[in-house]
Design a protein around this motif. Structure first.
Motif, short mmCIF file in Angstrom:
data_model
loop_
_atom_site.label_atom_id
_atom_site.label_comp_id
_atom_site.label_asym_id
_atom_site.label_seq_id
_atom_site.Cartn_x
_atom_site.Cartn_y
_atom_site.Cartn_z
N LYS A 32 0.85 -1.17 0.00
CA LYS A 32 0.14 0.07 0.01
C LYS A 32 0.90 1.30 -0.02
O LYS A 32 0.44 2.29 -0.60
N VAL A 33 2.21 1.25 0.59
CA VAL A 33 2.77 2.43 0.56
C VAL A 33 3.94 2.51 -0.24
O VAL A 33 4.73 3.35 0.07
N ALA A 34 3.95 1.36 -0.95
CA ALA A 34 5.06 1.08 -2.25
C ALA A 34 6.43 0.84 -1.62
O ALA A 34 7.52 1.81 -1.99
N LEU A 35 6.85 0.10 -0.79
CA LEU A 35 8.06 -0.34 0.18
C LEU A 35 8.35 -1.49 -0.07
O LEU A 35 7.29 -2.38 -0.36
N SER A 36 9.51 -1.91 0.03
CA SER A 36 9.68 -3.27 0.15
C SER A 36 9.17 -3.78 1.63
O SER A 36 9.27 -2.90 2.53
N PRO A 37 8.81 -4.95 1.94
CA PRO A 37 8.55 -5.52 3.27
C PRO A 37 9.72 -5.18 4.37
O PRO A 37 9.10 -4.68 5.43
N SER A 38 10.60 -5.59 3.88
CA SER A 38 11.81 -5.22 4.91
C SER A 38 11.94 -3.68 5.28
O SER A 38 12.08 -3.40 6.50
N ALA A 39 11.91 -2.77 4.41
CA ALA A 39 11.79 -1.46 4.50
C ALA A 39 10.79 -1.07 5.40
O ALA A 39 10.75 -0.07 6.01
N CYS A 40 9.56 -1.46 4.98
CA CYS A 40 8.25 -1.04 5.53
C CYS A 40 8.26 -1.54 7.26
O CYS A 40 8.18 -0.68 8.14
N LEU A 41 8.79 -2.62 7.35
CA LEU A 41 8.84 -3.33 8.88
C LEU A 41 9.91 -2.34 9.40
O LEU A 41 9.63 -2.05 10.62
N ALA A 42 10.93 -1.94 8.87
CA ALA A 42 12.00 -1.24 9.56
C ALA A 42 11.38 0.07 9.95
O ALA A 42 11.48 0.65 11.16
N ARG A 43 10.66 0.89 9.03
CA ARG A 43 9.87 2.09 9.54
C ARG A 43 8.98 1.74 10.42
O ARG A 43 8.75 2.71 11.49
N VAL A 44 8.23 0.72 10.21
CA VAL A 44 7.03 0.51 11.63
C VAL A 44 7.70 0.47 12.96
O VAL A 44 7.41 0.98 14.03
N LYS A 45 8.83 -0.32 12.78
CA LYS A 45 9.54 -0.70 14.24
C LYS A 45 10.08 0.72 14.83
O LYS A 45 10.01 0.92 15.95
N ARG A 46 10.66 1.56 13.78
CA ARG A 46 11.20 2.81 14.20
C ARG A 46 10.08 3.70 14.74
O ARG A 46 10.44 4.43 15.76
N LEU A 47 8.96 3.75 14.39
CA LEU A 47 7.86 4.54 14.50
C LEU A 47 7.12 4.03 16.06
O LEU A 47 6.85 4.75 16.84
N GLU A 48 7.28 2.66 16.15
CA GLU A 48 6.99 2.14 17.57
C GLU A 48 7.77 2.61 18.56
O GLU A 48 7.40 3.30 19.68
N ALA A 49 9.32 2.48 18.21
CA ALA A 49 10.11 2.64 19.29
C ALA A 49 10.19 4.43 19.54
O ALA A 49 10.49 4.45 20.74
N ALA A 50 9.74 4.83 18.68
CA ALA A 50 9.88 6.55 18.92
C ALA A 50 8.53 7.11 19.84
O ALA A 50 8.47 8.18 20.15
N GLY A 51 7.73 5.87 19.69
CA GLY A 51 6.44 6.40 20.58
C GLY A 51 5.59 6.99 19.87
O GLY A 51 4.28 7.38 20.11
N VAL A 52 5.38 7.06 18.23
CA VAL A 52 4.77 7.42 17.61
C VAL A 52 3.44 6.70 17.24
O VAL A 52 2.35 7.00 17.26
N ILE A 53 3.72 5.42 17.02
CA ILE A 53 2.89 4.30 17.06
C ILE A 53 2.52 3.96 18.68
O ILE A 53 3.56 3.31 19.19
N ARG A 54 1.54 4.08 19.35
CA ARG A 54 1.60 3.73 20.79
C ARG A 54 0.95 2.49 21.10
O ARG A 54 1.05 2.02 22.25
N GLY A 55 0.34 1.88 19.94
CA GLY A 55 -0.21 0.45 20.31
C GLY A 55 -1.16 0.14 19.31
O GLY A 55 -1.52 0.78 18.38
N TYR A 56 -1.83 -0.98 19.49
CA TYR A 56 -2.85 -1.68 18.35
C TYR A 56 -3.96 -2.31 19.49
O TYR A 56 -3.53 -2.92 20.09
N THR A 57 -5.15 -1.74 19.05
CA THR A 57 -6.15 -2.18 19.59
C THR A 57 -7.51 -2.50 19.09
O THR A 57 -7.40 -2.10 17.82
N ALA A 58 -8.55 -3.03 19.54
CA ALA A 58 -9.83 -3.42 19.02
C ALA A 58 -10.65 -2.41 19.64
O ALA A 58 -10.54 -2.07 20.70
N ARG A 59 -11.41 -1.81 18.92
CA ARG A 59 -12.55 -0.93 19.22
C ARG A 59 -13.83 -1.66 19.55
O ARG A 59 -14.53 -2.46 18.66
N VAL A 60 -14.33 -1.89 20.63
CA VAL A 60 -15.35 -2.58 21.06
C VAL A 60 -16.52 -1.71 21.34
O VAL A 60 -16.37 -0.50 22.09
#
Length: 162
Positions: A32-60
């Motif tokens: 969806k964002v036109a990256l390789s899977p490894s580059a995408c995962l690295a970015r997601v991990k960086r965003l998580e480590a930096a606290g930009v992504i604060r978690g993943y939840t289900a809306r109930v």
């Protein structure tokens, strides 16, 4: 990475996709964002480590759990002694009916969203806030009549950024 400028267009695209569907596989997100899977995962991990992504939840749906009543309460403190203010915050964190509590500026000190089974339960909770050692002066409440929009997805203008 707290500074807004450190998020580039691709980071914002990743965040937009994950806000829309936090269950996307890394493979699908990368497509969806036109990256390789490894580059995408690295970015997601960086965003998580930096606290930009604060978690993943289900809306109930609260009503599915027997909690159809949402009450917004404006709490005004009688004193702003730091020890007693912290006691209010500890008490709010401990209440399972509190789904959101925000310290705010203005004519009251906290805006709190409660979900409860009925107005009798809210009455008991409101009374309990005045019992004990909490320095509450006033509670003003508003009962939600209908939910128009929820989900809290942040706007991601990915086109105008570098």
């Amino acid at each position: 990475m707290p500074a807004e400028r450190s998020l580039d267009r691709i980071d914002r695209a990743i965040l937009a996709e994950l806000q829309h569907d936090g269950r996307l596989t890394n493979q699908r997100l990368a497509e969806k964002v036109a990256l390789s899977p490894s580059a995408c995962l690295a970015r997601v991990k960086r965003l998580e480590a930096a606290g930009v992504i604060r978690g993943y939840t289900a809306r109930v749906a609260p009503s599915a759990l027997g909690l159809p009543v949402t009450v917004f309460a404006e709490l005004t403190l009688a004193t702003h002694d730091l020890r007693r203010v912290r006691a209010v915050e500890v008490a709010l964190r401990a209440m399972p009916e509190v789904v959101e509590a925000l310290q705010v500026s203005g004519s009251y000190d906290y805006l709190v969203r409660f979900v409860v089974s009925d107005m009798d339960r809210w009455s008991v909770l409101a009374d309990s806030l005045f019992d004990g050692d909490l320095p509450l002066q006033k509670i003003v409440t508003v009962v939600m009549m209908k939910e128009i929009k929820s989900g809290g997805m942040l706007p991601m203008d990915t086109g105008a950024l570098p």
